[in-house]
Design a protein around this motif. Structure first.
Motif, PDB file in Angstrom:
ATOM      1  N   TRP A 111       0.817  -1.218   0.000  1.00  2.00           N
ATOM      2  CA  TRP A 111       0.000   0.000   0.000  1.00  2.00           C
ATOM      3  C   TRP A 111       0.848   1.265   0.000  1.00  2.00           C
ATOM      4  CZ3 TRP A 111      -3.864  -2.530  -1.440  1.00  2.00           C
ATOM      5  CH2 TRP A 111      -4.158  -3.786  -0.904  1.00  2.00           C
ATOM      6  N   THR A 112       2.128   1.126  -0.309  1.00  2.00           N
ATOM      7  CA  THR A 112       3.031   2.275  -0.409  1.00  2.00           C
ATOM      8  C   THR A 112       3.735   2.221  -1.750  1.00  2.00           C
ATOM      9  OG1 THR A 112       3.410   2.252   1.990  1.00  2.00           O
ATOM     10  CG2 THR A 112       4.983   3.482   0.635  1.00  2.00           C
ATOM     11  N   LEU A 113       3.573   3.254  -2.557  1.00  2.00           N
ATOM     12  CA  LEU A 113       4.231   3.295  -3.857  1.00  2.00           C
ATOM     13  C   LEU A 113       5.709   3.609  -3.665  1.00  2.00           C
ATOM     14  CD1 LEU A 113       3.765   3.119  -6.938  1.00  2.00           C
ATOM     15  CD2 LEU A 113       3.443   5.605  -6.931  1.00  2.00           C
ATOM     16  N   VAL A 114       6.573   2.718  -4.159  1.00  2.00           N
ATOM     17  CA  VAL A 114       8.015   2.861  -4.006  1.00  2.00           C
ATOM     18  C   VAL A 114       8.663   2.814  -5.382  1.00  2.00           C
ATOM     19  CG1 VAL A 114      10.112   1.789  -3.093  1.00  2.00           C
ATOM     20  CG2 VAL A 114       8.032   1.838  -1.707  1.00  2.00           C
ATOM     21  N   ALA A 115       9.519   3.794  -5.671  1.00  2.00           N
ATOM     22  CA  ALA A 115      10.261   3.829  -6.931  1.00  2.00           C
ATOM     23  C   ALA A 115      11.664   3.288  -6.699  1.00  2.00           C
ATOM     24  CB  ALA A 115      10.322   5.253  -7.464  1.00  2.00           C
ATOM     25  N   GLU A 116      12.029   2.292  -7.484  1.00  2.00           N
ATOM     26  CA  GLU A 116      13.392   1.757  -7.466  1.00  2.00           C
ATOM     27  C   GLU A 116      13.856   1.625  -8.906  1.00  2.00           C
ATOM     28  OE1 GLU A 116      13.789  -1.895  -5.389  1.00  2.00           O
ATOM     29  OE2 GLU A 116      13.348  -1.044  -3.419  1.00  2.00           O
ATOM     30  N   GLY A 117      14.770   2.465  -9.318  1.00  2.00           N
ATOM     31  CA  GLY A 117      15.232   2.432 -10.699  1.00  2.00           C
ATOM     32  C   GLY A 117      14.072   2.655 -11.653  1.00  2.00           C
ATOM     33  N   GLU A 118      13.868   1.720 -12.563  1.00  2.00           N
ATOM     34  CA  GLU A 118      12.806   1.849 -13.557  1.00  2.00           C
ATOM     35  C   GLU A 118      11.535   1.100 -13.147  1.00  2.00           C
ATOM     36  OE1 GLU A 118      14.511   0.614 -17.301  1.00  2.00           O
ATOM     37  OE2 GLU A 118      15.150   2.680 -17.718  1.00  2.00           O
ATOM     38  N   ARG A 119      11.386   0.810 -11.864  1.00  2.00           N
ATOM     39  CA  ARG A 119      10.203   0.089 -11.401  1.00  2.00           C
ATOM     40  C   ARG A 119       9.480   0.883 -10.316  1.00  2.00           C
ATOM     41  NH1 ARG A 119      11.346  -6.428 -11.362  1.00  2.00           N
ATOM     42  NH2 ARG A 119      12.404  -6.531 -13.386  1.00  2.00           N
ATOM     43  N   TRP A 120       8.153   0.930 -10.420  1.00  2.00           N
ATOM     44  CA  TRP A 120       7.301   1.459  -9.373  1.00  2.00           C
ATOM     45  C   TRP A 120       6.569   0.275  -8.749  1.00  2.00           C
ATOM     46  CZ3 TRP A 120       4.423   6.156 -12.032  1.00  2.00           C
ATOM     47  CH2 TRP A 120       5.363   7.173 -12.311  1.00  2.00           C
ATOM     48  N   TYR A 121       6.800   0.073  -7.439  1.00  2.00           N
ATOM     49  CA  TYR A 121       6.213  -1.062  -6.739  1.00  2.00           C
ATOM     50  C   TYR A 121       4.984  -0.645  -5.949  1.00  2.00           C
ATOM     51  CZ  TYR A 121      10.468  -3.829  -7.595  1.00  2.00           C
ATOM     52  OH  TYR A 121      11.503  -4.522  -8.179  1.00  2.00           O
ATOM     53  N   GLY A 122       3.986  -1.527  -5.907  1.00  2.00           N
ATOM     54  CA  GLY A 122       2.798  -1.309  -5.093  1.00  2.00           C
ATOM     55  C   GLY A 122       1.644  -2.108  -5.653  1.00  2.00           C
ATOM     56  N   ARG A 123       0.718  -2.505  -4.790  1.00  2.00           N
ATOM     57  CA  ARG A 123      -0.428  -3.276  -5.251  1.00  2.00           C
ATOM     58  C   ARG A 123      -1.327  -2.394  -6.123  1.00  2.00           C
ATOM     59  NH1 ARG A 123      -0.006  -7.507  -5.930  1.00  2.00           N
ATOM     60  NH2 ARG A 123      -0.403  -8.801  -4.101  1.00  2.00           N
ATOM     61  N   GLY A 124      -1.581  -2.842  -7.337  1.00  2.00           N
ATOM     62  CA  GLY A 124      -2.393  -2.090  -8.277  1.00  2.00           C
ATOM     63  C   GLY A 124      -1.598  -1.245  -9.249  1.00  2.00           C
ATOM     64  N   THR A 125      -0.279  -1.207  -9.099  1.00  2.00           N
ATOM     65  CA  THR A 125       0.514  -0.399 -10.032  1.00  2.00           C
ATOM     66  C   THR A 125       0.313  -0.865 -11.467  1.00  2.00           C
ATOM     67  OG1 THR A 125       2.383  -1.833  -9.489  1.00  2.00           O
ATOM     68  CG2 THR A 125       2.297   0.330  -8.416  1.00  2.00           C
ATOM     69  N   SER A 126       0.148  -2.184 -11.638  1.00  2.00           N
ATOM     70  CA  SER A 126      -0.090  -2.719 -12.977  1.00  2.00           C
ATOM     71  C   SER A 126      -1.549  -3.092 -13.185  1.00  2.00           C
ATOM     72  CB  SER A 126       0.806  -3.946 -13.211  1.00  2.00           C
ATOM     73  OG  SER A 126       0.621  -4.462 -14.513  1.00  2.00           O
TER      74      SER A 126
END
Length: 475
Positions: A111-126
């Motif tokens: 439930w926290t959007l995290v940017a690492e390099g070229e990836r955005w992590y989080g449930r529902g990002t995709s």
């Protein structure tokens, strides 16, 4: 302003951080729909998050209750520039699968959007918050570039139960048929074929989930040493029953549920589709599935039988007992032309013919397959628009290998359906560490802005061809 200005404005939503901020708010709402309940966050996502964004773009929004108590509400947003203009219908879902919080790797949380390099992590990002956020940002850019006009009307339908098999969606679309009347459907969901170029797909495979069950008539298990050899074992029989439905190499053996031969136009469309070519993709198993087909044809243009789970005895702590019942939870993925509505009847007859008339067959979930005819004028139009925006042609799939509620839009509402996904197959949707790739976000913003811009070019868009009804091939 011109078309390129709209694309640049759309990508500025990424460069400025506006899109990240929007998606961070949306990911933070815990909109899980697959837990058997309807959490308040589902309605909040529509009213507190999406409605303000849509109203800022000139949409009139209305929350629709779900007639099915198993599903969350719907949002219908309409933007009518001129009743005489054609209308685009789009769709998204604000719900997600369970967060699986404890399984995310260190430094990440669902439930926290995290940017690492070229990836955005989080449930529902995709699936699907990131994808409809890209579309909304692109729409805003086109409105700005065109001085506040699109050149067509637009309706958005958002649901909050897609991950729970879209309860109530068909009923709401029927009740709101007038509000959802349109000439074309474009939406974003699912994965692209690969990360190097966009994908356009025209429908989806259908799915039937069903359970095979054998009940011995006994109310408990019996000691395998005292009774083995004189009591029939339901687990043994269910294993052999499953073996009649598909062979040891995964080939579907129920003749009545096999699809028609692959159409030549579909075969040509799939000729250059790579399967399993991305770094995160699993290695394909040689010799698995229908012989004589390419991997793309087996995945997109054919029917597959899968065993999802087997149930007998006490799997976590086996005991020396003959179980009193056993079950196999199975799935048929199928393409248009399959007699899928009689799946239970066909499976029951097939099993009886092989001596398994003691097997019960129960369908637990079913959805139709769709495939827009490749000759539809919107197909070439969309390929051309995406090519101009991305710099190279998209992979064109006659249908997605997975399943979506596209039959409601293609069959029930009678629309030509175009899907332009922005996720990728390795995005970990439905799993821990779900993410979206920033290069795909950037390209997706340009692609969607180009599509919306080109829809406003009435001389180039086939709004009035009147061919789509005859060319659509929903099943």
């Amino acid at each position: 302003m011109h078309r390129n200005d709209a694309l640049t404005l759309a990508q500025s939503a990424l460069d400025s951080g506006r899109l990240f901020a929007d998606l961070r708010r949306r990911v933070a709402l815990r909109t899980e729909s697959d837990g058997g309940t309807v959490p308040p966050a589902l309605a909040a996502y529509l009213t507190d998050e999406l409605r303000p964004s849509l109203e800022a773009l000139g949409f009139d929004c209305r929350l629709c209750p779900n007639p099915d108590p198993k599903g969350g509400p719907f949002l219908i947003a309409r933007r009518i520039e001129d009743p005489t203009l054609p209308t685009l219908l789009s769709y998204g879902h604000g719900d997600v699968v369970s967060g699986q919080d404890a399984q995310w790797r260190e430094g990440l949380a669902p439930w926290t959007l995290v940017a690492e390099g070229e990836r955005w992590y989080g449930r529902g990002t995709s699936d699907n918050k990131g994808q409809h956020s890209i579309a909304l940002a692109a729409l805003e850019a086109v409105l700005q570039a065109r001085g506040g006009r699109l050149g067509f009307n637009m309706t958005w339908l958002f649901e909050t139960g897609e991950e729970a098999a879209s309860p109530g969606l068909a009923a709401v679309c029927e009740a709101e048929r007038a509000a959802l009347a349109a000439d074309l459907f474009i939406a974003s969901d699912g994965p692209r074929v690969g990360t190097r170029q966009p994908t356009l797909f025209l429908g989806s495979r259908g799915a039937v989930n069903f359970t095979l069950r054998i009940r011995s008539g006994r109310t408990r298990g019996y000691h395998s040493g005292n009774w083995g050899g004189v009591l029939a074992n339901p687990a043994t029989r269910i294993a052999h029953a499953v073996g009649t439905l598909a062979d040891a190499h995964g080939r579907l053996l129920v003749e009545a549920l096999r699809p028609p031969p692959v159409d030549e136009a579909v075969r040509r469309a799939l000729a250059d589709i790579p399967i399993g070519a991305e770094p995160d993709d699993p290695a394909l198993d040689a010799g698995w599935g229908e012989p004589g087909l390419t991997p793309a044809e087996r995945l997109v243009a054919w029917n597959t039988f899968e065993v999802l789970a087997l149930e007998a005895g006490h799997p976590q702590r086996p005991i020396n007992a003959i179980p009193h019942q056993a079950a196999a939870h199975c799935q048929l993925r199928f393409v248009v032309g399959t007699d899928w509505e009689r799946t239970a009847e066909h499976v029951q007859a097939h099993l009886a013919a092989h001596g398994f008339d003691d097997v019960e067959v129960q369908v637990t979930l079913a959805g139709a397959a769709t495939r827009l005819d490749l000759r539809n004028p919107w197909v070439d139009w969309a390929v051309g628009s995406i090519t101009r925006s991305a710099g190279h042609a998209p992979h064109l799939l006659p249908n997605l290998a997975g399943s979506l509620p596209n039959d409601i839009f293609a069959t029930q509402l009678g629309l030509p359906t175009l899907w332009v996904p922005h996720g990728h197959a390795g995005c970990a949707q439905h799993a821990p560490n779900e993410h979206i790739l920033v290069p795909l976000v950037r390209q997706g913003l340009a692609v969607m802005a180009g599509l919306y811009w080109d829809l406003g070019e009435h001389d180039a868009a086939p709004w009035s061809d009147g061919l789509y009804a005859q060319c659509s091939d929903p099943q």
